[in-house]
Enzyme design. Sequence first.
Site, PDB file in Angstrom:
ATOM      1  N   CYS A  89       0.771  -1.115   0.005  1.00 13.99           N
ATOM      2  CA  CYS A  89       0.217  -0.129   0.130  1.00 13.99           C
ATOM      3  C   CYS A  89       0.802   1.241  -0.025  1.00 13.99           C
ATOM      4  CB  CYS A  89      -0.814   0.011   1.231  1.00 13.99           C
ATOM      5  SG  CYS A  89      -1.458  -1.711   1.260  1.00 13.99           S
ATOM      6  N   CYS A 212     -13.079  -0.199   8.242  1.00 13.45           N
ATOM      7  CA  CYS A 212     -12.013  -0.602   6.862  1.00 13.45           C
ATOM      8  C   CYS A 212     -12.162   0.481   5.918  1.00 13.45           C
ATOM      9  CB  CYS A 212     -12.669  -1.685   6.316  1.00 13.45           C
ATOM     10  SG  CYS A 212     -12.455  -3.017   7.704  1.00 13.45           S
ATOM     11  N   SER A 213     -11.173   0.685   5.185  1.00 17.28           N
ATOM     12  CA  SER A 213     -11.115   1.548   3.988  1.00 17.28           C
ATOM     13  C   SER A 213     -11.664   0.897   2.719  1.00 17.28           C
ATOM     14  CB  SER A 213      -9.547   1.916   3.620  1.00 17.28           C
ATOM     15  OG  SER A 213      -8.678   0.677   3.499  1.00 17.28           O
ATOM     16  N   ILE A 215     -12.496  -0.370  -1.054  1.00 15.40           N
ATOM     17  CA  ILE A 215     -11.970  -0.745  -2.378  1.00 15.40           C
ATOM     18  C   ILE A 215     -12.328   0.163  -3.504  1.00 15.40           C
ATOM     19  CG2 ILE A 215     -12.030  -2.606  -3.846  1.00 15.40           C
ATOM     20  CD1 ILE A 215     -12.872  -4.606  -1.444  1.00 15.40           C
ATOM     21  N   LYS A 334     -10.463   6.073   4.072  1.00 19.21           N
ATOM     22  CA  LYS A 334     -11.999   5.492   4.539  1.00 19.21           C
ATOM     23  C   LYS A 334     -12.773   6.014   3.768  1.00 19.21           C
ATOM     24  CE  LYS A 334     -14.748   3.762   6.709  1.00 19.21           C
ATOM     25  NZ  LYS A 334     -15.162   3.612   5.633  1.00 19.21           N
ATOM     26  N   HIS A 338      -9.188   3.906  -1.233  1.00 16.69           N
ATOM     27  CA  HIS A 338      -7.851   3.403  -1.040  1.00 16.69           C
ATOM     28  C   HIS A 338      -7.400   2.531  -2.497  1.00 16.69           C
ATOM     29  CE1 HIS A 338      -4.143   1.765   0.443  1.00 16.69           C
ATOM     30  NE2 HIS A 338      -4.537   0.861   1.032  1.00 16.69           N
TER      31      HIS A 338
END
Lengths: 390, 152
Positions: A89, A212-213, A215, A334, A338
């Site tokens: 990342c 969670c960030s 997709i 978020k 990402h």
Amino acid sequence: MKGKPLVSIVSAGLSKFGKLEGLYAREIFAEAAKEAFDRCPNLNPKNDIQAMFVGHMGEAYEHQGHTGATMADWAGLLHIPATRTEAACASSGAALRAGIYAVLSGLCDVVMVGGIEKMTHRTTPEVTEYLAMASDYPFEQWHGITFPGLFALMATAHMHKYGTTEQHLAMVSVKNHYHGSLNPKAHMQKEITLETALSSRVIAWPLKLYDCSLITDGASCLILTRPELAKRYTDMPVHIVGSGQASDTIGMYEREGFTSLVSAKIAANKAYEMADLKPEDVNVAEVHDCFTIAEIIAYEDLGFCKPGEGSGLVEKSETKLGGGIPVNTSGGLKSKGHPVGATGTAQAYEMYLQLTGQAEKRQVGNAEVGLTHNVGGSGATATIHIYRRG
Amino acid sequence: MLVVQAPLQRFTFTGEAKAMGEQAPFTIEQFYKNMLEGKLLGGKCKKCGKVHLPPRPLCSNCFSKKFEWTELPQKGKLLTYTVIHVAPPQFQGMAPYAVGIVQLENGVNIPGMIRGVALEQIRIGMPLTLDFGTCTTTQPWPQWPRYYFKPM
Ligand SMILES: [Zn+2]
């Protein structure tokens, strides 16, 4: 070199972030490149840009590797040397770092750095599997430890040691969604409530869906040059005055503790020292909130507060727009999203906007110094950059 | 700079050399082979004494390549844990399941799944013991067992 600009950013581009259906990674990168070229009329891309470094994590998504050459071609820069950088990342944080090496070496006057990831056409289990490749296979993936699971291990440890709560984690999410609601390029431009975040389904306890960030598909890029050449291209350059990158064990279990990232602390210290600046000099920051706990740990690793006090910063709205040190004004991973390979230079794009006064509704008043914190995997890579208004 | 290379050691069939020659490699593959035989072994550096789990062919502390196998304690305490609800395809049938990082009694850390305890009763600091699993995989590579931890 202390406090002096290493390189200058003279332009930057960012594609729309989101579910970009029907597009291929190279087509998204072209959109980001076009914005960077349009912002900088004095730049003649084909003549001036001498090299490209582009971050990209996974060839599995599109069955396509060899990303450097591909992106150079689709940005209209055929035949320049172009190399992909991969650090999970932190792939484009590493691309930025590579661009700085290239300019400081004297080999290049102008380089393009950027990142790309196209993810949303894959199913969630597929994406989960590809992302997990950033963690240790023989001892983590093999035993069913997912990528959210690794950050959940940190969250449990942080909660146990410092009394951080699930509410604190949710507050990070609420704040970043508020910031994202002000960013027309963000993936999810809507505010959420604390209740929404807290009642969302559990992914890896204590982390829930809203910890969670996203997709996301997206691309980002920057044009870097030697500081003495910056005025040739723009009246409003942003100087990079500090750069730090550090590594750690691929397996999280081999580390001393789980409430802090040693790689981020080492990289931050290097960057602060190079910039001759302290944490309290930073006016605005983009940190790697792949999971909400990662943002709280980032506050502590970057010295915005003492170890264990990260939850207090978000609770007191210190890191919200209008607070003492606004963090993730773009919406962060978020809410902005990402696209892993694009994230590092997308953070730098936000700094470019903030320090040139172009961040519109999310502008931090009188922002002079900015910082980006980009983490690869569970912390085996961290890249930190410090920026100053030109 | 002139570099004087040490002469290559001649291989002689003394008892010790033979044992050295037959020594299992200090690899992840061998670590799991040992586990299949019910042994939890780390690679101990003969020069600096650091115990590596997993074993490594090059000591990251002192660059030595000389190791010996050392038995690791099978008891330890839980340093941190999580309960995985959204699992990768091959683990979906088991979810929700707990995984954690265990510090063995000699201070070496090892991650793994925690079984034999209600998920809500798992606590940081609780004592756990290793249970050797079997290799249940049908895929060609890797053919490693999955060990797990359980309460004492
Ligand atoms: Zn050693």
